[in-house]
Write an enzyme that holds these catalytic residues in place. Structure first.
Site, short mmCIF file in Angstrom:
data_model
loop_
_atom_site.label_atom_id
_atom_site.label_comp_id
_atom_site.label_asym_id
_atom_site.label_seq_id
_atom_site.Cartn_x
_atom_site.Cartn_y
_atom_site.Cartn_z
CG ASN A 7 4.94 -8.91 -4.09
OD1 ASN A 7 4.13 -9.51 -3.38
ND2 ASN A 7 4.77 -7.64 -4.43
CD GLU A 34 1.80 -6.64 -2.25
OE1 GLU A 34 0.70 -6.26 -1.85
OE2 GLU A 34 1.99 -7.14 -3.37
CG ASP A 149 6.63 -5.36 -6.84
OD1 ASP A 149 6.83 -4.77 -7.92
OD2 ASP A 149 5.49 -5.62 -6.40
CG ASN A 151 4.54 -1.92 -8.21
OD1 ASN A 151 3.87 -2.72 -8.86
ND2 ASN A 151 4.47 -1.85 -6.90
CG ASP A 220 8.85 -8.83 -9.16
OD1 ASP A 220 8.61 -8.53 -7.98
OD2 ASP A 220 7.98 -9.11 -10.00
CG ASP A 249 -0.10 -10.98 -7.52
OD1 ASP A 249 0.83 -11.09 -6.70
OD2 ASP A 249 -0.95 -10.08 -7.47
CG HIS A 250 4.82 -10.29 -7.75
ND1 HIS A 250 5.55 -9.28 -8.34
CD2 HIS A 250 3.68 -9.70 -7.28
CE1 HIS A 250 4.90 -8.14 -8.22
NE2 HIS A 250 3.77 -8.36 -7.59
#
Length: 259
Positions: A7, A34, A149, A151, A220, A249-250
């Site tokens: 991501n 993303e 990802d 989530n 992930d 941030d991943h």
């Protein structure tokens, strides 16, 4: 065959970081989430110059997924089946043709917050559609994987502070039940099949010094069909990428297949 999921949190903002990681990691296939870019604006030439075939399913400013592959990509489809009115760019499929043909399903599963509400309803409905697609692919009895990802925090050990996530859509009982229904179809969660250690995370928030405190979560994932799991030789998280300049941030998660 090395297949990675990342991501990137904005392809334009993170392009230098992504290119550096590709140079270091040298994946045969990279599944991106993303990208936050329409297809026409995706910087495909930068990846084609590195020998990657590029397929995207983009959306302006939000969401968006992509596949980069040094091997041929065939039978590319965009969008998760089951809802013709769903306009969010969260899913892409293609067959990677190597020694073994592997169907790659790249996904960016909805976050779902706030709970309750329409965003959470959409998340759970999306997961039902993903389950249905997994059932279709399993019936073909061919190697496939679903990666990206999700989530979803599968278990308490997948969060540094699970108590902080109790009411969050990523950790709600309904979310984890939907996750288990997909896994229990007969899929293998690649990372936990290879690594049972705690404090293994793939996401750290940009706020409150989460990275510095290792206050992370593992969201992930790779889910492998039985035929794909038979080829699995390794699965790792490239944690150190989070400490680089202008990171997402991943961080990337990758598997190795004997293919």
């Amino acid at each position: 065959m090395k297949i990675a999921s990342f991501n990137i949190n904005g392809i334009k903002a993170r392009l230098p970081a992504l290119m550096d990681w590709l140079d270091d990691a040298q994946p045969d296939v990279a599944i991106l989430q993303e990208i936050k870019s329409i297809d026409e604006s995706f910087p495909r030439e930068a990846f084609e110059d590195k020998g990657y075939n590029v397929e995207t399913h983009g959306q302006k400013s939000f969401n968006g997924v992509a596949l980069l592959s040094k091997l041929p990509l065939e039978d590319v489809t965009r969008g998760l089946p089951g809802d013709a009115d769903d306009e969010q760019a969260r899913y892409i499929e293609a067959t990677v043709v190597g020694e073994h043909a592997v169907r790659i399903c790249g996904l960016y599963l909805p976050n779902g917050n706030p709970v309750p509400g329409p965003k959470y309803d959409y998340k759970l409905a999306w997961m039902k559609r993903l389950q249905a697609r997994a059932e279709e692919l399993l019936a073909a009895e061919e190697p496939f994987l679903m990666a990206g990802d999700y989530n979803i925090i599968p278990q308490p050990e997948d969060a540094a502070r699970p108590e902080a996530w109790i009411d969050d859509a990523l950790f709600r009982p309904e979310s984890r039940e939907a996750w288990r229904k997909i896994v229990n179809l007969g899929l293998t969660e690649a990372f936990r099949a290879r690594n049972q250690a705690s404090e293994q995370y793939s996401f750290w928030d940009f706020q409150r010094g989460a990275w510095q405190r290792n206050d992370g979560i593992r969201i992930d994932h790779f889910l492998l069909s039985p035929e794909c799991a038979d080829l699995l030789t390794d699965c790792q998280i490239d944690k150190e990428v989070r400490g680089r300049e202008k990171p997402s941030d991943h961080v990337p998660v990758w598997i190795e297949l004997a293919a």
